[in-house]
Write a protein that holds these residues in place. Structure first.
Motif, PDB file in Angstrom:
ATOM      1  N   ASP A  74     -26.703   5.463  48.790  1.00  0.00           N
ATOM      2  CA  ASP A  74     -28.061   5.776  48.347  1.00  0.00           C
ATOM      3  C   ASP A  74     -28.716   4.459  47.969  1.00  0.00           C
ATOM      4  O   ASP A  74     -28.553   3.962  46.857  1.00  0.00           O
ATOM      5  N   ARG A  75     -29.463   3.902  48.884  1.00  0.00           N
ATOM      6  CA  ARG A  75     -30.021   2.565  48.653  1.00  0.00           C
ATOM      7  C   ARG A  75     -30.950   2.537  47.446  1.00  0.00           C
ATOM      8  O   ARG A  75     -30.988   1.549  46.702  1.00  0.00           O
ATOM      9  N   ASP A  76     -31.697   3.609  47.246  1.00  0.00           N
ATOM     10  CA  ASP A  76     -32.629   3.638  46.106  1.00  0.00           C
ATOM     11  C   ASP A  76     -31.897   3.540  44.771  1.00  0.00           C
ATOM     12  O   ASP A  76     -32.456   3.054  43.781  1.00  0.00           O
ATOM     13  N   LYS A  77     -30.640   3.989  44.760  1.00  0.00           N
ATOM     14  CA  LYS A  77     -29.836   3.924  43.534  1.00  0.00           C
ATOM     15  C   LYS A  77     -28.794   2.809  43.610  1.00  0.00           C
ATOM     16  O   LYS A  77     -27.792   2.847  42.894  1.00  0.00           O
ATOM     17  N   GLN A  78     -29.058   1.832  44.485  1.00  0.00           N
ATOM     18  CA  GLN A  78     -28.145   0.689  44.670  1.00  0.00           C
ATOM     19  C   GLN A  78     -26.721   1.154  44.978  1.00  0.00           C
ATOM     20  O   GLN A  78     -25.741   0.587  44.520  1.00  0.00           O
ATOM     21  N   HIS A  79     -26.650   2.197  45.800  1.00  0.00           N
ATOM     22  CA  HIS A  79     -25.377   2.783  46.230  1.00  0.00           C
ATOM     23  C   HIS A  79     -24.487   3.130  45.047  1.00  0.00           C
ATOM     24  O   HIS A  79     -23.254   3.086  45.132  1.00  0.00           O
TER      25      HIS A  79
END
Length: 493
Positions: A74-79
């Motif tokens: 989840d890129r938005d959550k920095q994975h």
């Protein structure tokens, strides 16, 4: 599949060019520029010890990435802090392993002081090389989970080999002494980790802060348990590569290590397509397991086996049919590795022929079985080496490794067939083997030509013409025929 095909193509191209440079280093540059086989053996020793050191420290987290990253992505959550987990635990592992490494120093010194004194002199140099090997392995695993493989292939298969050639040239021309050569050699093999960090910063994927929910996405007990199994599995397979080198050093010294590892490296060209494709296939297999798409996985299993076997056999033929020519280019003493090339070549072909079996086992919920097989491999390699090296030297070590690789891959194929009802073979595999036999026969019938380079060129052309011609004519590899048709259309043929 388009992503796999594109990245697999570029990985293969880069690895092939890098393999040419690696061959120049192995056959010409290092044997002649370093002159002393002991010095060549030391470089091989360093490169065989550091992965073992790094895998002990990694605690299985290189495989953890392939299995669990799809759940963290989840890129938005920095994975969700996945990279933090990947780096922090192996870093602590490295500290522990380094302490053990220093405590083992008296034992190692007693074992190698007589047969391999250079290894004793450069013992401490292993520590920094191992740290940057560990860092590169972790960052490479993370990048592969992001479906990014080309840059790492360029760094490992091309850049490092070019820099090694430069280091050897500086030593040969007298600009540096051997100690500085070793320092620069280690720096050349360590710079890949720094460049991976820069690449991740450029991708804006270098997320090193812990995530708020990183222990909730997948139960941490499951991650640690899998990591421990993967750790034991990884270190088992890595030790197999190291065991031959360590035991040859103990019995006969670094010069035989040079001859053995030179033959070993020459056969590594056979695995170029296999390794290039595996860099992108690992996350693909993990995603297919997550989706429970076993039909697609079975199709991928067979297709990759066919493609790898097709290319690998051609490369093996090119090497073995030119083996006399290869040794004619090198100092005479290196011909001791002749049967290393034969036995390890057969082992690598069998590894290709069994396809993705290890990856399927490791990525699935049956990963424990691969651990058992890896432990069995280590035990068998140690026993067979102990029995064969004193009698047959480096040829015995290669024969032992071949037997073990064949046996373990038979078990892996059987496990995958039993648990998942899939196997990689078909009539196309048998036909490819038959065609390879015909191409070998054509080379055997060709008399030795008077000029070395002319013989290499004519023999290689004959093998390729017979092999590729029959593959096309009999249509045993649809990918080959389709790829050639597309190429001809682009060229307006």
């Amino acid at each position: 599949m388009d992503v796999i095909r594109k990245q697999g193509y570029w990985n293969t191209v880069i690895s092939t060019v890098g393999m040419v440079i690696g061959y120049l280093n192995t056959v010409l540059v290092l044997p002649y520029f370093l002159a002393d086989p002991d010095k060549v053996g030391l470089t091989r020793f360093l490169l065989s010890v550091s992965p073992v050191f790094a895998q002990f420290a990694a605690l299985g987290f290189t495989n953890t990435s392939a299995r669990f990253f799809p759940y963290f992505r989840d890129r938005d959550k920095q994975h969700n802090g996945f990279l933090f987990l990947m780096l922090i635990i192996p870093t602590m592992g490295f500290v522990v392993v380094t302490v053990l490494f220093l405590l083992l120093k008296p034992v190692v010194f007693d074992l190698y002081r007589v047969t391999s004194p250079l290894a004793v002199d450069y013992y401490y140099y292993i520590i920094p090389l191992s740290f940057f090997t560990l860092l590169f392995l972790l960052l490479d695993a993370y990048l592969r989970s992001l479906y990014k493989t080309i840059v790492q292939t360029f760094l490992q298969d091309f850049l490092v080999r070019v820099l090694t050639m430069v280091c050897a040239a500086l030593f040969y021309w007298g600009y540096i002494d051997f100690q500085w050569f070793v320092i620069l050699f280690i720096a050349a093999n360590s710079c890949t980790a720094f460049i991976c960090i820069v690449y991740l910063l450029w991708l804006r994927q270098f997320f090193v802060l812990p995530g708020k929910n990183m222990f909730q996405i997948v139960p941490i007990v499951e991650v640690v348990q899998y990591g421990l199994y993967a750790f034991l599995g990884n270190i088992s397979s890595t030790i197999i590569t190291f065991t031959d080198t360590a035991m040859i050093m103990a019995y006969s010294g670094l010069d035989d290590v040079a001859y053995y590892t030179t033959g070993y490296f020459i056969t590594s060209a056979i695995l170029v397509p296999y390794r290039s494709m595996n860099k992108i296939l690992s996350p693909q297999v993990a995603d297919l397991f997550k989706q429970q798409d076993m039909g697609a996985l079975a199709a991928l299993y067979k297709q990759m086996t066919r493609v790898n076997l097709l290319i690998g056999l051609l490369l093996f033929l090119g090497i073995w049919c030119n083996v006399d020519n290869i040794f004619a280019l090198m100092p005479e003493e290196y011909s001791a590795g002749r049967y290393v090339i034969l036995f390890m070549g057969i082992a690598r072909i069998f590894e290709l022929a069994t396809g993705l079996n290890a990856m399927i086992l490791v990525t699935s919920h049956k990963y424990r079985y691969d651990l058992i097989l890896n432990i069995l491999m280590v035990i068998l390699v140690i026993i067979t080496n102990y029995l064969l090296i004193p009698v047959y030297g480096i040829s015995g070590a290669a024969f032992a490794s071949m037997l073990v690789f064949v046996l373990i891959n038979v078990f892996r194929v059987s496990f995958v067939a039993f648990f998942f009802r899939m196997q990689p073979f078909g009539w196309d595999s048998f036909m490819i083997l038959m065609i390879a036999g015909i191409a070998f026969g054509a080379s055997w019938l060709l008399p030795q030509l008077p000029h070395l380079l002319l013989d290499i060129a004519v023999r290689s052309f004959l093998i390729t013409f017979v092999y590729a011609g029959l593959i096309l004519l009999l249509k045993v590899a649809p990918e080959f025929n389709t790829g050639l048709s597309k190429l001809l259309k682009k060229q307006n043929f």
